[in-house]
Design an enzyme around this catalytic site. Structure first.
Site, short mmCIF file in Angstrom:
data_model
loop_
_atom_site.label_atom_id
_atom_site.label_comp_id
_atom_site.label_asym_id
_atom_site.label_seq_id
_atom_site.Cartn_x
_atom_site.Cartn_y
_atom_site.Cartn_z
CG ASP A 165 -1.94 1.07 1.24
OD1 ASP A 165 -2.13 1.71 0.19
OD2 ASP A 165 -2.57 1.28 2.29
CG ASP B 91 -3.42 3.90 -3.45
OD1 ASP B 91 -4.33 3.07 -3.64
OD2 ASP B 91 -3.47 4.76 -2.55
CD GLU B 92 -5.52 -0.71 -1.43
OE1 GLU B 92 -5.27 -1.50 -0.51
OE2 GLU B 92 -6.44 0.13 -1.38
#
Length: 426
Positions: free
Chosen positions: A10, A113-114
């Protein structure tokens, strides 16, 4: 037999971190946004004024992601706001995912974003899980200029929980045997899938921690939260059988919505907004070679109340004109004249393209011609850009983007020549 090892990676304060790294590494700036109270925010003038990401120092002022910018500025008057730049985010996300793919062929992007990684059996290549996770974390920081957290577990859910432990730039483990010690003492709100509404209901029956939830009677939870109660009880007890899936599942529906920069008080303008949304939805359907059987329209009014209305189509379609006709009909059936600030068009019952159209004896529409027209327009826009061709009805519509919804244009890129990269005043 190897024990299953799953990583959840993350990016820490992704949008803000990516902006900070870009300003320093590519634009020569010296001010690191991550070291001051700062946030990525929407455009207040266009009524998209919410906090999208914030720095650690901003968090200390209790600035929250998703809250209105006006509220954030009341908490922290010196908060430095920077505009969103989705083009930059997409580039950083791609570079981030590329590094992950060098460590595993099973990478499941969970958001921009993860991601999850199946690292089972990779110990001979990259060492023990903590060593491999540290190597990934450090490579991302060294080569891309931003930090990540890595959660390690034998379950996807627990890996995600672990990555949310102390931040930034950390590696944490949370295996099944660690649940009682590491997860159960946490507030129930920290559990994945527990939102503010669920938290209030759980608190009302004395469930304050994840451990309380794990020990609760499932029947009580089902009566309190229906099916959701059983789901979060399983999560609290570490029950999760989902696998890392590199291939994304098929879409169950396609939709777009937009917040309008002014209150819409006439049907003609509202239908222009609906047309702009149908343009982008139809284009996505044709790109994925699918058709839909249902259309719904959502309306949010100036007072933030909202309604939605849905219909089933007589035949599957991906033709923009058909989707738009259904959207207009739904709008006319729903709207009572109250000023509108937000409109959405959503579609469902997705099927693969190629099904034969069921013709009506009384319908003389040339659907083949409409399909070819849409395909030609898509091809031109693909080659020369979205603005290379537009409907004549949008020529005098300065306030309405002809391809609306999704990520607005002002968030696509930023003119850095208009920004003082090193200025910050307390």
């Amino acid at each position: 037999m190897h024990r299953q090892i799953i990583f959840h990676i993350d990016v820490n304060s992704a949008f803000l971190s990516w902006e900070a790294a870009y300003r320093i590494s590519h634009l020569g700036g010296t001010l690191d946004l991550r070291t001051i109270p700062s946030a990525v925010g929407g455009d207040i003038s266009k009524r998209r004024g919410i906090i999208l990401a914030k720095s650690g120092p901003a968090k200390a002022y209790k600035v929250k992601t998703g809250e209105p910018i006006t509220d954030a500025l009341r908490k922290c008057p010196q908060l430095m706001l920077v505009p969103a730049n989705y083009e930059l985010y997409e580039k950083n996300s791609k570079a981030f995912m590329n590094i992950l793919h060098r460590y595993s062929d099973k990478v499941e992007p969970y958001s921009i974003d993860e991601a999850f990684m199946d690292m089972t059996g990779t110990q001979t290549l990259f060492g023990p899980p903590i060593v491999a996770a540290t190597a990934i974390k450090d490579e991302i920081r060294r080569t891309l200029g931003f930090t990540v957290n890595v959660g390690i577990s034998d379950k996807k859910l627990l890996a995600k929980m672990a990555s949310d432990f102390e931040k930034p730039d950390r590696v944490h483990t949370l295996f099944t045997e660690d649940i009682q010690e590491k997860m159960w003492p946490l507030p129930v709100r920290d559990l994945f899938f527990v939102g503010s509404a669920s938290e209030k209901k759980l608190h009302s029956v004395g469930i304050l921690t994840i451990g309380d939830l794990a020990a609760a009677d499932r029947n009580v939870l089902k009566s309190l939260l229906k099916k959701h109660g059983e789901v979060i009880w399983n999560f609290a007890n570490g029950k999760d059988v989902s696998l890392v899936e590199p291939e994304p599942p098929d879409h169950k529906g396609y939709g777009n919505s937009t917040t309008i920069a002014f209150d819409v008080t006439d049907a003609e303008t509202a239908k222009m907004v609906l047309l702009s949304l149908c343009e982008t939805v139809g284009r996505r359907l044709r790109k994925d070679q699918v058709r839909i059987d249902s259309v719904s329209v959502s309306i949010r009014f100036y007072d933030l109340s909202s309604i939605s209305h849905q219909c089933i189509l007589q035949t599957s379609t991906n033709i923009t004109k058909e989707i738009y006709a259904a959207a207009c009909r739904l709008f006319d059936e729903s709207w009572d004249g109250t000023p509108v600030r937000h409109l959405g068009v959503h579609t469902g019952h997705v099927s693969k393209d190629g099904a034969n159209r069921q013709l009506s004896l009384f319908d003389h529409t040339d659907y083949e011609k409409l399909e070819k027209l849409d395909q030609a327009v898509d091809s031109i826009r693909q080659k020369f850009g979205a603005d290379s061709i537009l409907r004549a009805s949008f020529l005098n519509q300065d306030n309405i983007d002809h391809m609306n919804g999704g990520i607005s244009r002002e968030k696509r890129t930023v003119d850095y020549s208009q920004i003082d990269l090193d200025h910050y005043s307390f």
